[in-house]
Each structure stands twice: as structure tokens, then as C-alpha cells.
Design a protein around this motif. Sequence first.
Motif, PDB file in Angstrom:
ATOM      1  N   LEU A 104      47.271  55.691 102.371  1.00  0.00           N
ATOM      2  CA  LEU A 104      47.066  54.388 103.115  1.00  0.00           C
ATOM      3  C   LEU A 104      45.944  53.626 102.156  1.00  0.00           C
ATOM      4  CD1 LEU A 104      47.797  54.511 106.852  1.00  0.00           C
ATOM      5  CD2 LEU A 104      49.467  53.391 105.126  1.00  0.00           C
ATOM      6  N   CYS A 105      45.064  54.404 102.055  1.00  0.00           N
ATOM      7  CA  CYS A 105      43.606  53.773 101.515  1.00  0.00           C
ATOM      8  C   CYS A 105      43.809  53.532 100.156  1.00  0.00           C
ATOM      9  CB  CYS A 105      42.542  54.778 101.614  1.00  0.00           C
ATOM     10  SG  CYS A 105      41.912  55.231 103.219  1.00  0.00           S
ATOM     11  N   PHE A 106      44.617  54.580  99.332  1.00  0.00           N
ATOM     12  CA  PHE A 106      45.048  54.278  97.972  1.00  0.00           C
ATOM     13  C   PHE A 106      45.812  52.770  97.657  1.00  0.00           C
ATOM     14  CE2 PHE A 106      47.610  54.869  94.392  1.00  0.00           C
ATOM     15  CZ  PHE A 106      46.563  55.237  93.429  1.00  0.00           C
ATOM     16  N   GLU A 107      46.930  52.736  98.702  1.00  0.00           N
ATOM     17  CA  GLU A 107      47.715  51.659  98.428  1.00  0.00           C
ATOM     18  C   GLU A 107      46.822  50.193  98.659  1.00  0.00           C
ATOM     19  OE1 GLU A 107      50.802  52.377 101.157  1.00  0.00           O
ATOM     20  OE2 GLU A 107      51.900  53.806  99.847  1.00  0.00           O
ATOM     21  N   LYS A 108      45.957  50.344  99.838  1.00  0.00           N
ATOM     22  CA  LYS A 108      45.228  48.990 100.222  1.00  0.00           C
ATOM     23  C   LYS A 108      44.380  48.945  99.082  1.00  0.00           C
ATOM     24  CE  LYS A 108      45.011  48.799 105.036  1.00  0.00           C
ATOM     25  NZ  LYS A 108      45.230  47.335 105.173  1.00  0.00           N
ATOM     26  N   CYS A 109      43.564  49.775  98.578  1.00  0.00           N
ATOM     27  CA  CYS A 109      42.713  49.634  97.188  1.00  0.00           C
ATOM     28  C   CYS A 109      43.411  48.941  96.000  1.00  0.00           C
ATOM     29  CB  CYS A 109      42.075  51.022  96.857  1.00  0.00           C
ATOM     30  SG  CYS A 109      40.855  51.416  97.965  1.00  0.00           S
ATOM     31  N   VAL A 110      44.635  49.483  95.768  1.00  0.00           N
ATOM     32  CA  VAL A 110      45.519  49.054  94.561  1.00  0.00           C
ATOM     33  C   VAL A 110      45.984  47.411  94.807  1.00  0.00           C
ATOM     34  CG1 VAL A 110      47.604  49.319  93.349  1.00  0.00           C
ATOM     35  CG2 VAL A 110      46.278  51.083  93.880  1.00  0.00           C
ATOM     36  N   LEU A 111      46.284  47.071  96.207  1.00  0.00           N
ATOM     37  CA  LEU A 111      46.654  45.872  96.318  1.00  0.00           C
ATOM     38  C   LEU A 111      45.484  44.842  96.516  1.00  0.00           C
ATOM     39  CD1 LEU A 111      48.781  44.115  97.623  1.00  0.00           C
ATOM     40  CD2 LEU A 111      48.091  44.520  99.813  1.00  0.00           C
ATOM     41  N   SER A 112      44.288  45.352  96.676  1.00  0.00           N
ATOM     42  CA  SER A 112      43.057  44.529  96.618  1.00  0.00           C
ATOM     43  C   SER A 112      42.753  44.145  95.124  1.00  0.00           C
ATOM     44  CB  SER A 112      41.727  45.328  96.961  1.00  0.00           C
ATOM     45  OG  SER A 112      42.213  45.593  98.493  1.00  0.00           O
ATOM     46  N   THR A 113      43.076  44.972  94.251  1.00  0.00           N
ATOM     47  CA  THR A 113      42.861  44.598  92.628  1.00  0.00           C
ATOM     48  C   THR A 113      43.539  43.402  92.338  1.00  0.00           C
ATOM     49  OG1 THR A 113      44.800  45.912  91.791  1.00  0.00           O
ATOM     50  CG2 THR A 113      42.691  47.037  92.224  1.00  0.00           C
ATOM     51  N   LEU A 114      44.615  42.779  92.910  1.00  0.00           N
ATOM     52  CA  LEU A 114      45.203  41.494  92.650  1.00  0.00           C
ATOM     53  C   LEU A 114      44.193  40.388  92.621  1.00  0.00           C
ATOM     54  CD1 LEU A 114      48.738  42.351  93.898  1.00  0.00           C
ATOM     55  CD2 LEU A 114      47.999  42.469  91.648  1.00  0.00           C
ATOM     56  N   SER A 115      43.197  40.314  93.451  1.00  0.00           N
ATOM     57  CA  SER A 115      42.517  39.221  93.612  1.00  0.00           C
ATOM     58  C   SER A 115      41.237  39.213  92.704  1.00  0.00           C
ATOM     59  CB  SER A 115      41.738  39.356  95.221  1.00  0.00           C
ATOM     60  OG  SER A 115      41.148  40.332  95.369  1.00  0.00           O
ATOM     61  N   PHE A 116      41.408  40.184  91.543  1.00  0.00           N
ATOM     62  CA  PHE A 116      40.406  40.260  90.422  1.00  0.00           C
ATOM     63  C   PHE A 116      40.995  40.078  89.307  1.00  0.00           C
ATOM     64  CE2 PHE A 116      38.400  42.501  94.050  1.00  0.00           C
ATOM     65  CZ  PHE A 116      37.053  42.364  94.006  1.00  0.00           C
ATOM     66  N   SER A 117      39.845  39.501  88.359  1.00  0.00           N
ATOM     67  CA  SER A 117      40.440  39.304  86.852  1.00  0.00           C
ATOM     68  C   SER A 117      41.275  40.574  86.160  1.00  0.00           C
ATOM     69  CB  SER A 117      38.986  39.196  85.950  1.00  0.00           C
ATOM     70  OG  SER A 117      39.411  39.169  84.768  1.00  0.00           O
ATOM     71  N   ALA A 118      42.229  40.216  85.696  1.00  0.00           N
ATOM     72  CA  ALA A 118      43.218  41.051  84.982  1.00  0.00           C
ATOM     73  C   ALA A 118      42.602  41.905  83.847  1.00  0.00           C
ATOM     74  CB  ALA A 118      44.572  40.386  84.432  1.00  0.00           C
ATOM     75  N   SER A 119      41.436  41.354  83.463  1.00  0.00           N
ATOM     76  CA  SER A 119      40.703  42.040  81.964  1.00  0.00           C
ATOM     77  C   SER A 119      39.765  42.990  82.543  1.00  0.00           C
ATOM     78  CB  SER A 119      39.957  40.989  81.241  1.00  0.00           C
ATOM     79  OG  SER A 119      38.939  40.334  82.184  1.00  0.00           O
ATOM     80  N   LEU A 120      39.558  43.393  83.911  1.00  0.00           N
ATOM     81  CA  LEU A 120      38.797  44.401  84.165  1.00  0.00           C
ATOM     82  C   LEU A 120      39.376  45.539  84.481  1.00  0.00           C
ATOM     83  CD1 LEU A 120      37.018  42.107  86.888  1.00  0.00           C
ATOM     84  CD2 LEU A 120      35.915  42.917  84.754  1.00  0.00           C
TER      85      LEU A 120
END
Length: 588
Positions: free
Chosen positions: A415-431
Motif C-alpha cells: 500500500l505504501c509503495f503504491e501511494k509513493c509511486v502515485l505521488s510521483t505524478l505531481s513532480f517533474s518528469a525529468s527527476l
Amino acid sequence: METTAINEQNGESPAMMPAREPLKILLVDDDDISMELVSCALRKSEGTIAGCEARSLREARALLEKESFDCALIDYHLPDGNGVSLIEEIKNSKAWKLPTILLTAQGSERLAVEVMKKGAFDYISKSDITAEVLFRAIRSAIALCKSEDALAERTKKLIEVNGELKEANMKLTSLTRMDPLTEVLNRRGFQEVLTRECQYALREGQHFIVLLVDIDSFKQINDTMGHDAGDAVLETVAKRLGERLRATDYVARIGGDEFMLLLRKTLLIDGVEVAHKMRLAIAEPIPWGNGMIEITASIGLAMVNRTTRSIDELLARTHGALARCKEAGKNRVVCDNEEGGVGEAQGKESMWSSLSLLRQGDGLRVVAQPIFRINPSAIAGYEFLSRSHVTGYEMPNDFFPLAAEAQMLSYVDRLCFEKCVLSTLSFSASLKYHINIFPSTLLSVSPENLLKVFPSERLKGNYFIEFSEKQFKGNMLDFVKGVDQIRESGVQLVIEDIGFGHTCLETLIALRPHSVKVDLSCSNNVANDAAKRHSLERLVKLMWTLECETMVKGVESQDDLSVLSGLGVSYAQGKLFKSREEDKICAP
């Protein structure tokens, strides 16, 4: 600028006198008559004297830069200033170590006091100059200067010795109060703390509680695995207890396998919650050799009342309860109340309600911590970390052990892993996006299902899965197969906590990580620890050989960062970067 030799003339044959280094005198005066007067007096003096003449402050400074002198005779009036300023310069200079004597045409007590304060060793009126007076003044000034230097050197040495004695006394005092194996307080040190805190609690009307932690089946560990394994257990337990205490609390080893904790300004109900957290933290297996040491602990709580005065009183109140606790199954928390009654501490309800929130995923949130590239300095990406909304179980060190005891670790971790991956969408795609996962979760979830979590609109090459070498258990071959499949998709692997004491070269070669993250114990304060710096240098070189980038966490000072840069470390995290980029709170 003129140099003259002033030879001894005392009527004796030079061949009959013992050889002696001549005194070298700097004479600073712009008046020819005065210069001749002093030179004549020096020629008549009782000793071999070599003199150099300077007619201005500028010439005197030039000579002082090039040559060394035994003494300087300085006129008060000079064409480019007064001689007092030169006397002060010589006194304050570390390079020009020589005594000075002021010469003046007019005597004045006020002037004499002034020049002596500025650093002159003597004061002579030109009208009083004779060979005897001048030679005696020079000899006295030189002797006094040497005495002052010797006194300063002795004072310096005394200060150094006193500092060493003070440090040695502090170490001796510490040794009498600290347990040498675990580096926490020993029984004597804890008794001092207990006495002081009892007085404070009585004066301020505050409460505090004490926890007695007893490692279950410790004798069996010593008997079957050896005393080295037992020592490793004691050191690890002490470290885990210390990491979960507040700065105002205390931990001590008071017996073979017993630890005692003092929690200041804490009520019994809050102490029960802390005790359960400690119990869960201790239960994490300890790496040892090629396997793990499974441990648990039983914990007794006691509210310290106004009559409590010694450790023995607290032990008497908790030992009986702990014995019954161990008979009932160990790995529990028991509580002694002020009336002398004993019972199992009730913390289960809040624990199960916390587990319910974790199971539903409602109690989880994500924090993004920046990762900085060292050269050139810039944000390279973020590490996405799980946190909990559940009071008392906000940090991973608290809620993951709770989930593990309920056999829910892999579920909550996913559950933690999925939430963390989902949170990446609000950050720059180049990071770069670093996501943590337990090795046991990687083994229990198929690579195909794990890869489905990653968004299709983002390059998988930007994602890095982190797991700690401390947490690795299981068959290495099974683990390698899953990791290889994940790597083929483009997702990279990062092994965390490298260098914590059980790093295996076989693991690094088999898993072929993109990068490694060095354990905090190997890098903290590296600028001031030569042994740690050399070890880290060797580790970085090994990573180059394995084609791995090196990351360091816990960087707190610019000095440490400079050392890491020089060693070739690629990335860093830590408090030093807080002023540049705060952790970002991601939407739940």
C-alpha cells in the motif's frame, strides 16, 4: 641602510677568550650624532656585539623581515613615525621575537610608562648612555625576554596538560557511569539519574515512569550461538531503544540482559504505548553471519512514586510480574500500579484500531525528501517516504513493526509503495523517483504485478526501487530472478544501508544495483574522522569497480559535503540541504 661590526675592546687578547656568538643588535635612529654615541658605547661594552643600523621605520621593518636580532634599540623620533609604534608592532608579531629598548633625548616618566605598556623592555635617556648602562640594559632585556618566552611555553604546556587531565577525568567519570559494551548508562549511572529525577519530580510535582526491558531466552542465544552473538544482540537492543527515546529520556543496562528506561514527564497510559513500540522494535531480526537472530523482549512498567529511591525497589516491583509474563508466553508488556498490583498492560485496542486504519490505507501519507547531486550541485530527484496519520505510529519504525506482528507487513508495505509511486505524478518528469520497499515484499509479489503500479506516462528509467540490506532474508537466487525482471523493464535498483556491518560482496555482485546508499554510521562527521574517511574512500572505489553510483544520507555539515565531493560520492541527502529545499508533503 648601513651595517657595522662593533667588536669587543676590553684589553684582553681575543685568542685567550672563549669563542662566543656575538649579540646582534638592531639600532634604529636617524640622527648621526646619536648613532655614533650609541655605537661608541657598544664598542666599549663588556661583550662581543654586532650591530645593524636603520634610519627609518621602513628600513627597520625591511631588516626585521630579512634577519634575526637579539635586541633592538629604537629612537622615539623617526622621519616616518615614532619608535613606539614599531615597538608595538614587534610585540604583536609572531615572527619578530626580540626585546626592544626605547632611546629618547628627553626623559619623561609618563613616556616611560607608555612605552613599557606598549611592549618595550626598558627605557634609556640618551644623556644617561654609557657602555655599562647600555650593555646591562641589553643583557637584562634579553634575559627577561627569554624568561617570558619560557614562562609562556610552560604556561602553554600546563594548559595542554590540564586539558588532557580534564579529558582523562571526564573519560574516567564516564567509564564509571557507562556500560562499555552498549555505550549506555550502567547501573551506577542510572541510579544517579533516578535520584536526581526523583528530587525533581517531588519538587515540581511531575510524573515519570520506568520500563524494565528483559530480553527473552537470552541465555539460549549465548549457549547456542556463542557470546559474540549475545554481545551483538545487547548492542543492537541498546541502539534500538536509544533511537526511539526522546532527548530528555534515559536508557541503561543494569544487568546481563536487562535494560531500564526512564521516561520523564510521562503518564502510565502513554508509557504503555511507548513500551509496545519498544517491544515491536526489538523484535526485528538481527543479521548474524549468513542468517538472522530472532529475538523478543518482555517489558515491565512502573510509575515512580515519591517514595521510590533505588533501582532495587523498581526491580522488586517488576521482576515478579515479568516472571509471570514469561510463563504466559513472553514478548508482552506488564504494568505495576502504585498499589502494588500487577497486570498485562492494555495497549492492544489502540494497536488494533491503528492496524485497521493501516489496512484500509486511510492512515497513510507520503513525504518527498530531496536528493541532491553533489557535482554540480542540483536537485536530482526525490525519495518518497511513507508516513502514518495514526497517532503514536506516525513513523515507519513504529507502524511497520506493528504490521509485521499482525502478519500484515507485505500488505501494508505494498500500500505504501503504491501511494509513493502515485505521488510521483505531481513532480517533474525529468527527476529521479526513489521508492522504498521491503525485500520480503519483492519476494511475495510477482514482478509483473509490481510493474503494473508504475504509470505508463512516465519513463520507468526514472524510477529506483530501494531496499535495505539490513532487511534481506530468504533465498538469494529467488531474489535475483525477480530483480532481473524488474531491471529489464527499466526500473533501477538501489541497495540501502551499505556498510552497516554485514555488507556482503556476493550480494552486490549478484544484484548488480545501479547505486548504493551508504549507512549513516559510515559517513556521519566524516570530515573529522580519518578512519571513517579512509573506509568510505575504499567503499567508493569498490563501487566504481562494480559500476555503481554512491549515495550518502544524513549529511549535516558543509565540511562533510566537501570531503564526500573529494571522494567521488555522487549524491547526498540530509539536514544540510533543508535550507535549500524542504521536504514536500504529498497529497494522501
